[in-house]
Design a protein around this motif. Structure first.
Motif, PDB file in Angstrom:
ATOM      1  N   ARG A   1      12.186   3.060   6.608  1.00 15.91           N
ATOM      2  CA  ARG A   1      11.013   3.685   6.977  1.00 15.91           C
ATOM      3  C   ARG A   1      10.145   2.333   6.946  1.00 15.91           C
ATOM      4  O   ARG A   1      10.029   1.355   6.254  1.00 15.91           O
ATOM      5  CB  ARG A   1      10.679   4.272   6.339  1.00 15.91           C
ATOM      6  CG  ARG A   1      11.485   5.401   5.607  1.00 15.91           C
ATOM      7  CD  ARG A   1      11.269   6.607   4.761  1.00 15.91           C
ATOM      8  NE  ARG A   1      10.568   6.768   4.647  1.00 15.91           N
ATOM      9  CZ  ARG A   1       9.679   8.100   5.422  1.00 15.91           C
ATOM     10  NH1 ARG A   1      10.599   9.418   5.664  1.00 15.91           N
ATOM     11  NH2 ARG A   1       8.610   8.931   5.844  1.00 15.91           N
ATOM     12  N   PRO A   2       9.064   2.286   7.835  1.00 15.93           N
ATOM     13  CA  PRO A   2       7.696   1.833   7.762  1.00 15.93           C
ATOM     14  C   PRO A   2       7.265   1.661   6.499  1.00 15.93           C
ATOM     15  O   PRO A   2       7.355   1.839   5.505  1.00 15.93           O
ATOM     16  CB  PRO A   2       7.216   1.937   8.517  1.00 15.93           C
ATOM     17  CG  PRO A   2       7.295   2.904   9.311  1.00 15.93           C
ATOM     18  CD  PRO A   2       8.362   3.580   8.950  1.00 15.93           C
ATOM     19  N   VAL A   3       6.424   0.416   6.072  1.00  8.99           N
ATOM     20  CA  VAL A   3       6.350  -0.462   4.828  1.00  8.99           C
ATOM     21  C   VAL A   3       4.344  -0.665   5.112  1.00  8.99           C
ATOM     22  O   VAL A   3       4.654  -1.574   6.524  1.00  8.99           O
ATOM     23  CB  VAL A   3       6.792  -1.402   4.237  1.00  8.99           C
ATOM     24  CG1 VAL A   3       7.057  -2.876   4.868  1.00  8.99           C
ATOM     25  CG2 VAL A   3       6.084  -1.451   2.745  1.00  8.99           C
ATOM     26  N   GLU A   4       3.525  -0.483   4.245  1.00  8.27           N
ATOM     27  CA  GLU A   4       2.392  -0.818   4.767  1.00  8.27           C
ATOM     28  C   GLU A   4       1.997  -1.814   3.367  1.00  8.27           C
ATOM     29  O   GLU A   4       1.875  -1.185   2.478  1.00  8.27           O
ATOM     30  CB  GLU A   4       1.622   0.568   4.747  1.00  8.27           C
ATOM     31  CG  GLU A   4       0.346   0.221   5.389  1.00  8.27           C
ATOM     32  CD  GLU A   4      -0.229   1.474   5.224  1.00  8.27           C
ATOM     33  OE1 GLU A   4      -2.124   0.948   5.610  1.00  8.27           O
ATOM     34  OE2 GLU A   4      -0.185   3.003   4.933  1.00  8.27           O
ATOM     35  N   ILE A   5       1.194  -2.986   3.845  1.00 11.22           N
ATOM     36  CA  ILE A   5       0.614  -3.494   3.186  1.00 11.22           C
ATOM     37  C   ILE A   5      -0.356  -4.259   3.472  1.00 11.22           C
ATOM     38  O   ILE A   5      -1.569  -4.272   4.541  1.00 11.22           O
ATOM     39  CB  ILE A   5       2.179  -4.906   3.055  1.00 11.22           C
ATOM     40  CG1 ILE A   5       1.984  -5.704   4.217  1.00 11.22           C
ATOM     41  CG2 ILE A   5       3.113  -4.364   2.653  1.00 11.22           C
ATOM     42  CD1 ILE A   5       3.007  -7.008   4.250  1.00 11.22           C
ATOM     43  N   LEU A   6      -1.305  -5.482   2.690  1.00  9.58           N
ATOM     44  CA  LEU A   6      -2.270  -6.171   2.950  1.00  9.58           C
ATOM     45  C   LEU A   6      -1.786  -7.048   2.429  1.00  9.58           C
ATOM     46  O   LEU A   6      -0.950  -8.115   2.072  1.00  9.58           O
ATOM     47  CB  LEU A   6      -3.297  -6.189   1.542  1.00  9.58           C
ATOM     48  CG  LEU A   6      -4.279  -4.735   1.709  1.00  9.58           C
ATOM     49  CD1 LEU A   6      -5.271  -4.660   0.510  1.00  9.58           C
ATOM     50  CD2 LEU A   6      -4.943  -4.781   3.309  1.00  9.58           C
ATOM     51  N   HIS A   7      -2.135  -8.264   3.743  1.00 13.66           N
ATOM     52  CA  HIS A   7      -1.347  -9.519   3.646  1.00 13.66           C
ATOM     53  C   HIS A   7      -2.567 -10.912   3.686  1.00 13.66           C
ATOM     54  O   HIS A   7      -3.243 -10.360   4.691  1.00 13.66           O
ATOM     55  CB  HIS A   7      -0.533  -9.661   5.369  1.00 13.66           C
ATOM     56  CG  HIS A   7       0.171 -11.240   5.490  1.00 13.66           C
ATOM     57  ND1 HIS A   7       0.921 -11.369   6.369  1.00 13.66           N
ATOM     58  CD2 HIS A   7       0.199 -12.067   4.797  1.00 13.66           C
ATOM     59  CE1 HIS A   7       1.904 -12.794   6.195  1.00 13.66           C
ATOM     60  NE2 HIS A   7       1.160 -13.081   5.075  1.00 13.66           N
ATOM     61  N   ILE A   8      -2.735 -11.278   2.837  1.00 14.23           N
ATOM     62  CA  ILE A   8      -3.559 -12.731   2.540  1.00 14.23           C
ATOM     63  C   ILE A   8      -2.617 -13.958   2.791  1.00 14.23           C
ATOM     64  O   ILE A   8      -1.210 -13.999   2.232  1.00 14.23           O
ATOM     65  CB  ILE A   8      -4.202 -13.009   1.361  1.00 14.23           C
ATOM     66  CG1 ILE A   8      -4.829 -11.280   1.570  1.00 14.23           C
ATOM     67  CG2 ILE A   8      -4.928 -14.365   1.552  1.00 14.23           C
ATOM     68  CD1 ILE A   8      -5.780 -11.770  -0.233  1.00 14.23           C
ATOM     69  N   PHE A   9      -3.286 -14.676   3.498  1.00 19.32           N
ATOM     70  CA  PHE A   9      -2.383 -16.281   4.709  1.00 19.32           C
ATOM     71  C   PHE A   9      -3.323 -17.340   4.095  1.00 19.32           C
ATOM     72  O   PHE A   9      -4.182 -17.086   5.212  1.00 19.32           O
ATOM     73  CB  PHE A   9      -1.844 -16.261   5.790  1.00 19.32           C
ATOM     74  CG  PHE A   9      -1.459 -16.949   6.453  1.00 19.32           C
ATOM     75  CD1 PHE A   9      -0.145 -17.551   5.488  1.00 19.32           C
ATOM     76  CD2 PHE A   9      -1.581 -18.360   7.529  1.00 19.32           C
ATOM     77  CE1 PHE A   9       0.265 -19.174   5.865  1.00 19.32           C
ATOM     78  CE2 PHE A   9      -1.099 -18.987   7.496  1.00 19.32           C
ATOM     79  CZ  PHE A   9      -0.029 -19.586   7.230  1.00 19.32           C
TER      80      PHE A   9
ATOM     81  N   LEU B   1       1.062  -1.074   0.161  1.00 19.30           N
ATOM     82  CA  LEU B   1       0.079  -0.036   0.345  1.00 19.30           C
ATOM     83  C   LEU B   1       0.624   0.972   0.484  1.00 19.30           C
ATOM     84  O   LEU B   1       0.388   2.199  -0.489  1.00 19.30           O
ATOM     85  CB  LEU B   1      -0.966   0.195   1.001  1.00 19.30           C
ATOM     86  CG  LEU B   1      -2.140  -0.723   1.551  1.00 19.30           C
ATOM     87  CD1 LEU B   1      -2.881  -1.373   2.582  1.00 19.30           C
ATOM     88  CD2 LEU B   1      -3.453  -1.363   0.275  1.00 19.30           C
ATOM     89  N   ALA B   2       1.613   1.220   0.902  1.00 15.98           N
ATOM     90  CA  ALA B   2       2.527   2.353   0.846  1.00 15.98           C
ATOM     91  C   ALA B   2       4.150   1.720   1.634  1.00 15.98           C
ATOM     92  O   ALA B   2       4.096   1.115   1.908  1.00 15.98           O
ATOM     93  CB  ALA B   2       2.112   3.531   1.907  1.00 15.98           C
ATOM     94  N   GLY B   3       5.413   2.107   1.053  1.00 22.12           N
ATOM     95  CA  GLY B   3       6.450   2.338   1.187  1.00 22.12           C
ATOM     96  C   GLY B   3       6.603   1.408  -0.236  1.00 22.12           C
ATOM     97  O   GLY B   3       6.459   1.229  -0.484  1.00 22.12           O
ATOM     98  N   GLU B   4       8.238   0.717   0.407  1.00 25.29           N
ATOM     99  CA  GLU B   4       8.709  -0.305  -0.066  1.00 25.29           C
ATOM    100  C   GLU B   4       8.850  -1.540   0.568  1.00 25.29           C
ATOM    101  O   GLU B   4       9.209  -1.612   1.868  1.00 25.29           O
ATOM    102  CB  GLU B   4      10.485   0.395  -0.560  1.00 25.29           C
ATOM    103  CG  GLU B   4      10.558   0.858  -1.729  1.00 25.29           C
ATOM    104  CD  GLU B   4      11.629   0.688  -2.884  1.00 25.29           C
ATOM    105  OE1 GLU B   4      12.142   1.318  -3.955  1.00 25.29           O
ATOM    106  OE2 GLU B   4      12.853   0.649  -2.106  1.00 25.29           O
TER     107      GLU B   4
END
Length: 196
Positions: A167-175, A130-133
């Motif tokens: 820097r933090p990273v923002e993700i969606l994570h499906i497991f 979503l944001a960051g790397e």
């Protein structure tokens, strides 16, 4: 009991039958999973037995769905979803987006810088930045992902993911704990006249 409640209860049996059939389960298999007799399940599905929590909770667990999916509870009028973030190591936050046990679990994560530690386990993961790397390490490979990019991988391969930098990273994570994959069915349309 009012007519609306009667209608709500009458719809539960057919919904249970449809859910069971959609999952390819027999009454015998569901009986084994829930401890409810085959005849009890059959009567419940046909509307001859009144649904109770003692019956619906084991069925919801067996199908791995939320209880309100079985009963189609009426909306409360408040469309907000109240999520409870879980604080992790300094600066990291995990927000579970699925609130019931299921085959696929979905999280929103903000991951703070952290040391690399490769892990391997059963399952399949899908990450959307979503944001960051995001830096994804798969065995010997290192892959950098930016906003809008997606990675999916079998978690039996040693892996680690976190911010690419300080820097933090923002993700969606499906497991998917049993190796279940997220299935994307929609495709962007190509230009007019374009065919795949």
């Amino acid at each position: 009991m009012d007519a609306e409640m009667e209608e709500l209860l009458a719809a539960i049996g057919p919904r249970l039958r449809s859910l069971r059939r959609d999952r390819g389960m027999t009454l015998a298999a569901l009986s084994e999973a829930t401890g409810i007799s085959v005849s009890g399940l059959s009567r419940l599905e046909s509307g001859l037995r009144r649904p109770t929590l003692e019956l619906l909770i084991p069925i919801a667990r067996a199908h791995r769905v939320a209880l309100d999916q079985l009963i189609a509870a009426p909306a409360t009028g408040d469309p907000r979803v109240h999520l409870t973030p879980l604080r992790r190591r300094a600066g990291s936050v995990l927000v579970p987006l699925t609130r019931y046990p299921g085959r696929l679990r979905v999280f929103k994560q903000v991951i703070a810088p952290c040391p690399r530690r490769l892990v391997a386990h059963d399952g399949y993961e899908w990450l959307f930045v979503l944001a960051g790397e995001l830096l994804l390490v798969l065995g010997e490979r290192e892959i950098t992902l930016g906003p809008g990019e997606v990675a999916e991988f079998d978690t039996a391969e040693p892996h680690w993911f976190g911010p690419n930098g300080d820097r933090p990273v923002e993700i969606l994570h499906i497991f998917g704990p049993q190796g279940d994959k997220a299935r994307v069915r929609a495709r962007p349309e190509g230009p007019p006249g374009h065919q795949d």
